[in-house]
Motif scaffolding. Structure first.
Motif, PDB file in Angstrom:
ATOM      1  N   GLU A   1      -5.252   1.263   3.540  1.00 47.45           N
ATOM      2  CA  GLU A   1      -5.017   2.704   3.746  1.00 47.45           C
ATOM      3  C   GLU A   1      -5.931   3.256   4.847  1.00 47.45           C
ATOM      4  O   GLU A   1      -5.485   3.989   5.733  1.00 47.45           O
TER       5      GLU A   1
ATOM      6  N   MET B   1       1.441   6.677  -9.389  1.00 45.67           N
ATOM      7  CA  MET B   1       0.574   7.659  -8.736  1.00 45.67           C
ATOM      8  C   MET B   1       1.409   8.674  -7.950  1.00 45.67           C
ATOM      9  O   MET B   1       1.090   9.848  -7.890  1.00 45.67           O
TER      10      MET B   1
ATOM     11  N   THR C   1      -8.456   6.521  -5.987  1.00 45.06           N
ATOM     12  CA  THR C   1      -8.090   5.959  -7.289  1.00 45.06           C
ATOM     13  C   THR C   1      -8.623   4.531  -7.441  1.00 45.06           C
ATOM     14  O   THR C   1      -9.092   4.143  -8.507  1.00 45.06           O
ATOM     15  N   PHE C   2      -8.558   3.756  -6.368  1.00 42.92           N
ATOM     16  CA  PHE C   2      -8.881   2.332  -6.470  1.00 42.92           C
ATOM     17  C   PHE C   2     -10.356   2.014  -6.232  1.00 42.92           C
ATOM     18  O   PHE C   2     -10.818   0.926  -6.549  1.00 42.92           O
TER      19      PHE C   2
ATOM     20  N   ASP D   1       0.855  -1.190   0.000  1.00 43.37           N
ATOM     21  CA  ASP D   1       0.000   0.000   0.000  1.00 43.37           C
ATOM     22  C   ASP D   1       0.893   1.243   0.000  1.00 43.37           C
ATOM     23  O   ASP D   1       2.100   1.133  -0.253  1.00 43.37           O
ATOM     24  N   SER D   2       0.346   2.406   0.308  1.00 41.41           N
ATOM     25  CA  SER D   2       1.139   3.628   0.166  1.00 41.41           C
ATOM     26  C   SER D   2       2.311   3.708   1.145  1.00 41.41           C
ATOM     27  O   SER D   2       3.192   4.547   0.988  1.00 41.41           O
TER      28      SER D   2
ATOM     29  N   ARG E   1       1.256   0.810 -10.452  1.00 40.36           N
ATOM     30  CA  ARG E   1       0.214   1.853 -10.398  1.00 40.36           C
ATOM     31  C   ARG E   1       0.422   2.763  -9.198  1.00 40.36           C
ATOM     32  O   ARG E   1       0.273   3.974  -9.282  1.00 40.36           O
TER      33      ARG E   1
ATOM     34  N   MET F   1      -0.241   9.705   0.618  1.00 35.15           N
ATOM     35  CA  MET F   1      -0.993   9.271  -0.556  1.00 35.15           C
ATOM     36  C   MET F   1      -2.188   8.379  -0.200  1.00 35.15           C
ATOM     37  O   MET F   1      -2.832   7.824  -1.079  1.00 35.15           O
ATOM     38  N   GLY F   2      -2.477   8.226   1.079  1.00 34.19           N
ATOM     39  CA  GLY F   2      -3.540   7.317   1.514  1.00 34.19           C
ATOM     40  C   GLY F   2      -4.886   7.584   0.861  1.00 34.19           C
ATOM     41  O   GLY F   2      -5.477   6.691   0.246  1.00 34.19           O
TER      42      GLY F   2
ATOM     43  N   ILE G   1       5.549   3.590  -0.660  1.00 29.69           N
ATOM     44  CA  ILE G   1       6.054   4.819  -1.272  1.00 29.69           C
ATOM     45  C   ILE G   1       7.017   5.502  -0.301  1.00 29.69           C
ATOM     46  O   ILE G   1       8.106   5.924  -0.685  1.00 29.69           O
TER      47      ILE G   1
ATOM     48  N   THR H   1      -5.532   9.477  -1.710  1.00 31.04           N
ATOM     49  CA  THR H   1      -5.400   9.420  -3.171  1.00 31.04           C
ATOM     50  C   THR H   1      -5.518   7.972  -3.652  1.00 31.04           C
ATOM     51  O   THR H   1      -6.187   7.683  -4.642  1.00 31.04           O
ATOM     52  N   VAL H   2      -4.879   7.052  -2.908  1.00 32.00           N
ATOM     53  CA  VAL H   2      -4.972   5.629  -3.252  1.00 32.00           C
ATOM     54  C   VAL H   2      -6.422   5.152  -3.130  1.00 32.00           C
ATOM     55  O   VAL H   2      -6.957   4.508  -4.028  1.00 32.00           O
TER      56      VAL H   2
END
Lengths: 115, 146
Positions: free
Chosen positions: B48, A91, B116-117, A55-56, A87, B109-110, A59, B112-113
């Protein structure tokens, strides 16, 4: 999450096998940083063939290691990321700063040539 | 609202439970025959939201996170709720790369993820009361012979 390390010259290859989330991120971060610091590492390759979830948090882990390696002028590469991981990296714009390679050998060759 | 199937789980806000939560939701959704990609999208979005509840909602103190899932036709509705700190500025929290805890090496980016998903993401939050995230996703029906 299981981590495996390989060192070639000053390049550290880290295999991330399993799931990278907030829970596993802290240990991953510490393990990689310890290896960078104790083994005279200049460049880093993430090998992701067996990473089946991210997951994020991933990143943050990748950008954090990039900052560390970049400080001493080294390069960071990613190998064998699956479409889902791609993906998430795209992002966050990760591939603008970190090169993606098809194979570990390609990554090693490019980094050894200083590209 | 009428629904075809329903489940609810409650668990400690411990980071070990992030993988537990996404696996439980993924198992529940699997009755809709999602593709591997749809399942990965849902697992990631759940991860997330649960991570946010643990880190930001409760700031790592051990309390409870509640997940409810409803199936209506081919749509999954997932509600993830904590009774923690709440979000001060939801619009700011939704911004890509914004994090209230930069010291934790979080990417910001939580949301945003999640956006997006999933097809839709609603955030309800009140400071000092908690946060409720509702996400929906329609699972595509694969026709025979495709």
């Amino acid at each position: 999450m299981r981590l495996k390390f390989e060192v070639m010259d000053n390049i550290l290859v880290v295999y991330l096998d399993g799931e990278l989330d907030h829970h596993s991120a802290e240990e991953v971060r510490e393990d990689i940083d310890n290896n960078i610091d104790s083994r005279n590492i200049r460049n880093l390759i993430f090998e992701l063939s067996n990473m089946n979830f991210m997951d994020s948090s991933g990143i943050g882990v990748v950008i954090g290691r990039y900052k560390k390696i970049d400080k001493s002028g080294g390069k960071v590469g990613v190998v064998n990321s699956n479409p889902h991981v791609d993906r998430i990296f795209q992002m966050a714009g990760i591939y603008k700063i970190i090169h993606k390679y098809k194979t570990k050998d390609e990554a090693l060759a490019n980094i050894q040539r200083g590209e | 609202m009428n629904f075809d199937n329903y489940m609810k789980i409650k668990f400690s806000s411990k980071s070990q439970n992030e993988s537990f939560a996404r696996v439980v939701v993924a198992s529940f959704v699997s009755q809709l025959d999602p593709t591997i990609e749809e399942l990965a999208d849902i697992k990631t979005a759940v991860s997330e939201a649960v991570t946010n509840a643990i880190i930001h909602g409760y700031e790592n103190s051990s309390e409870e996170v509640v997940i409810e899932c409803k199936i209506i036709g081919n749509t999954i509705i997932i509600v993830i709720e904590d009774s923690g700190n709440g979000i001060k500025d939801i619009e700011l929290a939704r911004q890509p790369l914004y994090t209230s805890k930069p010291e934790l090496e979080r990417s910001g980016m939580g949301f945003t993820v999640m956006e997006t998903f999933m097809d839709e993401v609603y955030i309800e939050s009140e400071e000092g009361k908690g946060t409720k995230i509702q996400m929906t996703k329609k699972i595509k029906v694969v026709q025979n012979g495709e």
